[in-house]
Design a protein around this motif. Structure first.
Motif, PDB file in Angstrom:
ATOM      1  N   VAL A 227       0.847  -1.196   0.000  1.00  0.00           N
ATOM      2  CA  VAL A 227       0.000   0.000   0.000  1.00  0.00           C
ATOM      3  C   VAL A 227       0.881   1.243   0.000  1.00  0.00           C
ATOM      4  O   VAL A 227       2.053   1.194   0.375  1.00  0.00           O
ATOM      5  CB  VAL A 227      -0.927   0.026   1.238  1.00  0.00           C
ATOM      6  N   ALA A 228       0.295   2.352  -0.418  1.00  0.00           N
ATOM      7  CA  ALA A 228       1.023   3.614  -0.429  1.00  0.00           C
ATOM      8  C   ALA A 228       1.342   4.051   0.998  1.00  0.00           C
ATOM      9  O   ALA A 228       0.574   3.807   1.925  1.00  0.00           O
ATOM     10  CB  ALA A 228       0.202   4.689  -1.134  1.00  0.00           C
ATOM     11  N   SER A 229       2.509   4.688   1.185  1.00  0.00           N
ATOM     12  CA  SER A 229       2.941   5.126   2.509  1.00  0.00           C
ATOM     13  C   SER A 229       3.872   6.315   2.367  1.00  0.00           C
ATOM     14  O   SER A 229       4.539   6.486   1.338  1.00  0.00           O
ATOM     15  CB  SER A 229       3.660   3.984   3.239  1.00  0.00           C
ATOM     16  N   LEU A 230       3.920   7.146   3.427  1.00  0.00           N
ATOM     17  CA  LEU A 230       4.937   8.193   3.476  1.00  0.00           C
ATOM     18  C   LEU A 230       6.330   7.580   3.418  1.00  0.00           C
ATOM     19  O   LEU A 230       7.268   8.195   2.912  1.00  0.00           O
ATOM     20  CB  LEU A 230       4.780   9.014   4.759  1.00  0.00           C
ATOM     21  N   ALA A 231       6.451   6.369   3.937  1.00  0.00           N
ATOM     22  CA  ALA A 231       7.727   5.641   3.898  1.00  0.00           C
ATOM     23  C   ALA A 231       7.736   4.735   2.668  1.00  0.00           C
ATOM     24  O   ALA A 231       7.915   3.521   2.759  1.00  0.00           O
ATOM     25  CB  ALA A 231       7.919   4.833   5.178  1.00  0.00           C
ATOM     26  N   ASP A 232       7.550   5.339   1.479  1.00  0.00           N
ATOM     27  CA  ASP A 232       7.367   4.546   0.259  1.00  0.00           C
ATOM     28  C   ASP A 232       8.570   3.675  -0.075  1.00  0.00           C
ATOM     29  O   ASP A 232       8.426   2.602  -0.658  1.00  0.00           O
ATOM     30  CB  ASP A 232       7.045   5.460  -0.929  1.00  0.00           C
ATOM     31  N   SER A 233       9.771   4.082   0.312  1.00  0.00           N
ATOM     32  CA  SER A 233      10.947   3.285  -0.029  1.00  0.00           C
ATOM     33  C   SER A 233      11.084   2.032   0.837  1.00  0.00           C
ATOM     34  O   SER A 233      11.977   1.216   0.611  1.00  0.00           O
ATOM     35  CB  SER A 233      12.225   4.126   0.066  1.00  0.00           C
ATOM     36  N   LEU A 234      10.188   1.859   1.820  1.00  0.00           N
ATOM     37  CA  LEU A 234      10.181   0.622   2.611  1.00  0.00           C
ATOM     38  C   LEU A 234       9.186  -0.394   2.054  1.00  0.00           C
ATOM     39  O   LEU A 234       9.003  -1.457   2.630  1.00  0.00           O
ATOM     40  CB  LEU A 234       9.834   0.921   4.074  1.00  0.00           C
ATOM     41  N   GLY A 235       8.549  -0.091   0.932  1.00  0.00           N
ATOM     42  CA  GLY A 235       7.556  -0.990   0.362  1.00  0.00           C
ATOM     43  C   GLY A 235       8.174  -2.163  -0.374  1.00  0.00           C
ATOM     44  O   GLY A 235       9.366  -2.201  -0.643  1.00  0.00           O
ATOM     45  N   GLY A 281      10.055   9.597   4.417  1.00  0.00           N
ATOM     46  CA  GLY A 281       9.438   8.942   5.568  1.00  0.00           C
ATOM     47  C   GLY A 281      10.275   7.804   6.113  1.00  0.00           C
ATOM     48  O   GLY A 281      10.373   7.611   7.328  1.00  0.00           O
ATOM     49  N   ALA A 282      10.926   7.055   5.227  1.00  0.00           N
ATOM     50  CA  ALA A 282      11.740   5.922   5.666  1.00  0.00           C
ATOM     51  C   ALA A 282      12.917   6.356   6.523  1.00  0.00           C
ATOM     52  O   ALA A 282      13.406   5.585   7.354  1.00  0.00           O
ATOM     53  CB  ALA A 282      12.247   5.143   4.450  1.00  0.00           C
ATOM     54  N   ALA A 283      13.377   7.582   6.350  1.00  0.00           N
ATOM     55  CA  ALA A 283      14.505   8.097   7.126  1.00  0.00           C
ATOM     56  C   ALA A 283      14.101   8.522   8.527  1.00  0.00           C
ATOM     57  O   ALA A 283      14.946   8.701   9.398  1.00  0.00           O
ATOM     58  CB  ALA A 283      15.148   9.275   6.400  1.00  0.00           C
ATOM     59  N   ALA A 284      12.785   8.677   8.742  1.00  0.00           N
ATOM     60  CA  ALA A 284      12.288   9.196  10.019  1.00  0.00           C
ATOM     61  C   ALA A 284      11.650   8.128  10.895  1.00  0.00           C
ATOM     62  O   ALA A 284      11.196   8.430  12.005  1.00  0.00           O
ATOM     63  CB  ALA A 284      11.275  10.308   9.750  1.00  0.00           C
ATOM     64  N   VAL A 285      11.619   6.880  10.425  1.00  0.00           N
ATOM     65  CA  VAL A 285      10.855   5.858  11.156  1.00  0.00           C
ATOM     66  C   VAL A 285      11.471   5.503  12.507  1.00  0.00           C
ATOM     67  O   VAL A 285      10.765   5.047  13.411  1.00  0.00           O
ATOM     68  CB  VAL A 285      10.652   4.580  10.304  1.00  0.00           C
TER      69      VAL A 285
END
Length: 331
Positions: A227-235, A281-285
């Motif tokens: 699914v779409a996410s602010l942390a798109d590079s973790l998909g 987003g992936a950098a802020a998780v």
């Protein structure tokens, strides 16, 4: 039986990538250190030439190719950052790069891929679809397939990030990083825990589509919906035939957390407001995990891997709106 990766492989990777990948700063965060009652350091891999840590593994993987394969070229699937890094490295090393992505990849990352010199193929609704297309092109065109995470040279390259952390601050005892296919956590975990076996390595995924966490829970690789996410590079998935990153994540990751979109947005805004960093987003998780799960870090020495800055204005604006709709007093 395949040989295990060791710290020596990470040192060798560092030699190979030195001309293209940066040794990035590890800077103390005064705001988070005060808030959490510990020493917090930010590993700024967003400062890599391609804007994300993926350059480390990309350069190492391409450097390991035989001359004949270098001429034919390589293919990969990507959520954007790995493909961009591979294309950047390919341009410098004279190796053609084809990148398969899904329709979920943001427009800014598609454009960055093309500017980096990649032959971009957009296929399917998920990264698993894009991976299927990449495998097809591998066989049809005689290309070398390079996984963004399930490849020993990629993992060793990403491990140089962990090696640098321990060299820059040897007393670090807790490391947070984004968790997707597991290449970053596997490499960092190998480096950090070989140097300090008592250190904690913590992976963080978004709530939905956390393929590695679902696989670890099941005890074997599984498919998940994307699914779409602010942390798109973790998909994306980890591959049902995963050979390296699943087992290494099992071995080296101490804990894994999921975070919701609102917490990711708040963490992104914190890094903008307090650290003057515009990140994905992936950098802020890592920040999101500590806040959402109220992780007690008092007295510890913590490194947060700030993995990338390739966020579109649209996505960053979405994060600002979402953070504004929620209590974000810690900002």
């Amino acid at each position: 039986m395949q040989a295990e990766l060791t710290l020596k492989d990470i040192y060798l990777a560092r030699q190979r990538i030195a001309t293209l990948a940066e040794r990035t700063p590890l800077l103390r965060s005064e705001s988070l250190s005060r808030r959490w009652g510990c020493e917090v350091w930010l590993k700024l891999d967003n400062l890599q030439p391609t804007g994300a840590f993926k350059l480390r593994g990309s350069v190492n993987a391409l450097s390991g190719l035989e001359s004949e394969q270098r001429e034919r070229g390589v293919v990969t699937m990507s959520t954007g950052n790995f493909g961009r890094a591979l294309a950047y490295a390919g341009q410098h090393l004279g190796i053609p790069v084809k990148v398969c992505i899904s329709h979920l990849v943001p427009d800014n990352k598609v454009e960055a891929l093309r500017l980096a010199g990649a032959d971009v193929v957009i296929h399917g609704a998920t990264q698993d679809d894009a991976d299927t297309q990449a495998r097809r092109l591998q066989h049809e065109n005689g290309l070398a397939y390079i996984s963004p995470f399930d490849d020993p040279l990629v993992i060793a390259g990403q491990g140089t990030c962990g090696l640098e952390i321990m060299e820059q601050q040897p007393e670090i005892d807790t490391v947070f990083a984004g968790l997707s296919g597991g290449g970053l956590i596997a490499g960092i975990g190998l480096a950090v825990k070989t140097i300090n076996p008592q250190a904690q390595v913590i992976g963080v995924s978004m709530n939905e589509g956390a393929a590695m966490l679902e696989s670890l829970s099941a005890g074997h690789p599984v498919q998940v919906g994307e699914v779409a996410s602010l942390a798109d590079s973790l998909g994306g998935g980890i591959g049902l035939d995963n050979t390296w990153s699943f087992a290494m994540t099992q071995r080296y990751m101490d804990r894994g957390y999921r975070v919701d979109e609102a917490q990711i947005a708040r963490a992104m805004l914190h890094l903008f407001n307090q650290e003057k960093l515009i990140v994905e987003g992936a950098a802020a998780v890592g920040i999101a995990a500590v806040e959402q799960h109220q992780i007690d870090l008092r007295g510890r020495r913590v490194a947060l891997v700030i993995s990338g800055q390739n966020v579109s204005p649209k996505t960053f604006a979405q994060a600002c709106r979402l953070a504004g709709e929620n209590d974000h007093a810690y900002l």
